[in-house]
Design a protein around this motif. Structure first.
Motif, PDB file in Angstrom:
ATOM      1  N   THR A  88       4.751   0.847   9.458  1.00  0.00           N
ATOM      2  CA  THR A  88       4.223   1.070  10.801  1.00  0.00           C
ATOM      3  C   THR A  88       5.166   0.396  11.803  1.00  0.00           C
ATOM      4  O   THR A  88       5.950  -0.477  11.443  1.00  0.00           O
ATOM      5  CB  THR A  88       2.828   0.441  10.943  1.00  0.00           C
ATOM      6  OG1 THR A  88       2.962  -0.979  10.759  1.00  0.00           O
ATOM      7  CG2 THR A  88       1.856   0.979   9.897  1.00  0.00           C
ATOM      8  N   GLU A 103       0.931   3.451   5.123  1.00  0.00           N
ATOM      9  CA  GLU A 103       0.205   2.250   5.559  1.00  0.00           C
ATOM     10  C   GLU A 103       1.158   1.080   5.833  1.00  0.00           C
ATOM     11  O   GLU A 103       0.889   0.234   6.680  1.00  0.00           O
ATOM     12  CB  GLU A 103      -0.806   1.816   4.490  1.00  0.00           C
ATOM     13  CG  GLU A 103      -1.873   2.857   4.197  1.00  0.00           C
ATOM     14  CD  GLU A 103      -2.560   2.604   2.865  1.00  0.00           C
ATOM     15  OE1 GLU A 103      -3.436   3.400   2.506  1.00  0.00           O
ATOM     16  OE2 GLU A 103      -2.208   1.626   2.169  1.00  0.00           O
ATOM     17  N   GLY A 161       0.812  -1.203   0.000  1.00  0.00           N
ATOM     18  CA  GLY A 161       0.000   0.000   0.000  1.00  0.00           C
ATOM     19  C   GLY A 161       0.845   1.252   0.000  1.00  0.00           C
ATOM     20  O   GLY A 161       2.040   1.201  -0.334  1.00  0.00           O
ATOM     21  N   ARG A 162       0.240   2.380   0.397  1.00  0.00           N
ATOM     22  CA  ARG A 162       0.989   3.636   0.439  1.00  0.00           C
ATOM     23  C   ARG A 162       2.026   3.547   1.558  1.00  0.00           C
ATOM     24  O   ARG A 162       1.832   2.812   2.541  1.00  0.00           O
ATOM     25  CB  ARG A 162       0.028   4.792   0.679  1.00  0.00           C
ATOM     26  CG  ARG A 162      -0.867   5.086  -0.517  1.00  0.00           C
ATOM     27  CD  ARG A 162      -1.380   6.508  -0.458  1.00  0.00           C
ATOM     28  NE  ARG A 162      -1.924   6.833   0.869  1.00  0.00           N
ATOM     29  CZ  ARG A 162      -3.165   6.508   1.263  1.00  0.00           C
ATOM     30  NH1 ARG A 162      -3.971   5.858   0.446  1.00  0.00           N
ATOM     31  NH2 ARG A 162      -3.572   6.841   2.470  1.00  0.00           N
TER      32      ARG A 162
END
Lengths: 260, 340
Positions: free
Chosen positions: A227, A224, A220-221
């Motif tokens: 983390t 995202e 994803g981006r």
């Protein structure tokens, strides 16, 4: 505009599975970063995309199975910048960049005006014009990385795949290379780069694919994918992730304590 | 890949100048080879013999002795030079030459077998034919040993195994030879020579060398692509399996045919590409044709030297190329080390 779709791609080296059930759909105009710890299967995945290693599952370029596309046609569709900088002969820079036109030439044909122009364009964009007559083996690491990138750009393929293009580059040249890859993507190419520097990956990539032990963990981006949980689970590190600039900046701190 | 519009980098002459000068050297060597010999013949008599109007003695000497010998020098030299250049590029190893893959030894073993069992006396074509067959057989063994591996190292290791096996076979034949004369005959052949060769030998070597050269020159760009390593080359559209088959087949047929008529002549394939490389842009494809022409010139010149150096027994060609090769090789080795 090209689309690359991976459907349950598996790669085995000998008996050992190194890529497991990776599925993704990659669109033209994006810079996709492939990240993950050493041995996560990043290089194996892109070698599978390039049909350099046998794989199971489906890999399709614009809905055409890459296994059915001939080696020469595949070479025109996807340019590859391999890991490392081994050169086996001290050829000139111009000649080396010219190798990128090989997929466009017939067995006995000579290099054409269009090929010459493509070589010039690639050398201009990678800023290696001044090096053109030098022997490629006598360049510094940074110069050679740019020359090899120019070689990949000279193919002028709709897909550009780079395996660790930032390795052994100083910060300035790292930024130059990332800007070039971004420019390629903005010009309409699909650019896939294996990266180790998470902050560089986050700052420049439109999308990140995180691999661990061959499996796709996140896709994803950058915000995202990068983390604290992912970094702890996949890399085994604790990190501070700042997002003030809109893009995550990762500062790794120390090894995570072993999970019980 | 040099063309109009792209100027060659400074530091080496243009390609057509290199090829032109080497071509003239080869022609000069060929003419000298026709002119020189134990019997002094004037250039007019030689020319008349060549166009078919010569006197009987001159015609016999020129057409049956000197012309086949000169042609073989050119053909064999060109094949050895080209195969050395191709194999150094393909294996990405500056020490590669046909002997590294066992081709030369295997061809020699075929010839030695013909001598050992007396088969060579039946017909002059038997010995060269067995040499070519043996070279092709060694190729099969090479593929069996190397398997599907694309690494040059595997191929070199398999080649050394094949070469050692063939070398052991040659030693065995010397070991078991029924009498000193048979052993002498084998040894003499192994030293390499173009003495007393006829057009039979030319007709055996020529087709093999032509086929070999076509196969080796077919896709020179694959060699350039290999500058980037196996993955880099394949990503540029090179089918490595087919390339390997074509190049090894070309080497076995061409070098097999050459060794079959001349005996084992070392060093030409090794040193010629090293002499040529600084004159070109150093890419593997650029040295191929110049290496073939230079090989032809070198071997023909060495064959002239063999005739001119006065010794009781005629010097063998393989001996001269070896002596010639070492200093040339050392000079270029030292020069290359500074560059690499």
């Amino acid at each position: 505009m090209v689309t690359l779709s991976l459907d349950k791609v598996n790669v085995k080296l000998g008996q050992r599975p190194v890529v497991r059930d990776v599925s993704a759909r990659l669109e033209a105009g994006t810079l996709v970063g492939v990240i993950g710890p050493n041995g996560a299967g990043k290089s194996s995945l892109i070698r599978a995309i390039l049909a350099l290693v046998r794989s199971e599952g489906h890999i399709a370029l614009d809905d055409r199975d890459t296994a059915r596309i001939g080696r020469a046609a595949l070479a025109r569709a996807m340019a590859y910048l391999p890991q490392g900088q081994t050169l086996h002969w001290p050829v000139s820079v111009e000649r080396l960049v010219g190798l990128g036109r090989l997929p466009h030439l017939g067995p006995m044909s000579r290099i054409s005006e269009a090929d010459t122009k493509a070589i010039e364009r690639a050398m201009t964009r990678a800023d290696v014009i001044a090096l053109r007559t030098r022997a490629a083996t006598e360049l510094s690491g940074g110069e050679r990385a740019r020359v090899l990138l120019a070689r990949a750009l000279a193919v002028e393929a709709p897909v550009l795949i780079a395996d660790e293009p930032l390795a052994s580059l100083d910060p300035g040249h790292q930024i130059d290379v990332m800007n070039l890859l971004v420019a390629e993507a903005r010009a309409g190419a699909l650019v896939i780069a294996v990266l180790h520097d998470l902050t560089m990956a986050a700052r420049y990539c439109d999308r990140l694919i995180l691999l661990d032990r061959g499996a796709l963990i996140a896709d994803g981006r950058p915000g995202e994918v990068l983390t604290q949980d992912h970094l702890r689970d996949v890399y085994g590190v604790e990190a501070i992730i700042k997002t003030e600039t809109g893009r995550p900046a990762v500062t790794t701190l120390w090894r995570s304590p072993p999970r019980v | 890949m040099h063309t109009k519009g792209v100027r060659p980098p400074p530091g080496h002459p243009r390609r057509y100048i290199v090829i032109g000068v080497l071509g003239m050297l080869a022609m000069l060597a060929a003419l000298s080879s026709l002119l020189l010999g134990p019997v002094a013949l004037s250039p007019e008599r030689i020319l008349e013999a060549l166009v078919g109007h010569g006197d009987a003695i001159a015609s016999t000497i020129v057409l049956e002795l000197r012309l086949p010998r000169t042609l073989l020098g050119l053909i064999v030299g060109a094949m050895l030079g080209l195969s050395g250049a191709v194999l150094q590029g393909f294996l990405r190893n500056p020490l590669a030459e046909p002997a590294v893959l066992g081709t030369s030894n295997a061809a020699s073993l075929g010839a030695v077998t013909a001598l050992y069992f007396g088969l060579a006396e039946w017909h002059p074509a038997i010995l060269p034919a067995l040499a070519v067959v043996s070279a092709l057989g060694s190729l099969g063994l090479l593929f069996l040993l190397a398997g599907n591996s694309e690494s040059p190292l595997t191929l070199i290791l398999a080649g050394i195994a094949v070469a050692t096996l063939a070398g052991a076979g040659i030693s065995l034949s010397l070991n078991l030879s029924p009498n000193p004369f048979a052993a002498m005959e084998i040894m003499n052949w192994l030293l390499g020579s173009l003495e007393n060769r006829s057009f039979v030998h030319v007709w055996i070597a020529l087709p093999c060398v032509v086929v070999g050269m076509v196969l080796l020159l077919w896709d020179a760009r694959a060699l350039d692509a290999l500058t980037l390593g196996e993955d880099g080359a394949r990503a540029l559209g090179v089918s490595l399996g087919i390339t390997r088959l074509r190049l090894l087949l070309g080497t076995a047929i061409g070098v097999g045919g050459a060794v079959a008529v001349s005996g084992a002549i070392g060093f030409v394939g090794l040193i010629v590409p090293h002499i040529i490389r600084p004159l070109t842009d150093r890419s593997p494809s650029a040295i191929l044709v110049p290496s073939a022409i230079a090989g032809a010139a070198l071997l023909t010149s060495a064959d002239i030297a063999v005739r001119l150096i006065g010794t009781t027994a005629e010097l063998k060609l393989g001996v001269v190329t070896a002596f010639l090769g070492i200093p040339v090789f050392l000079v270029h080795l030292l020069r290359e080390r500074r560059l690499w």
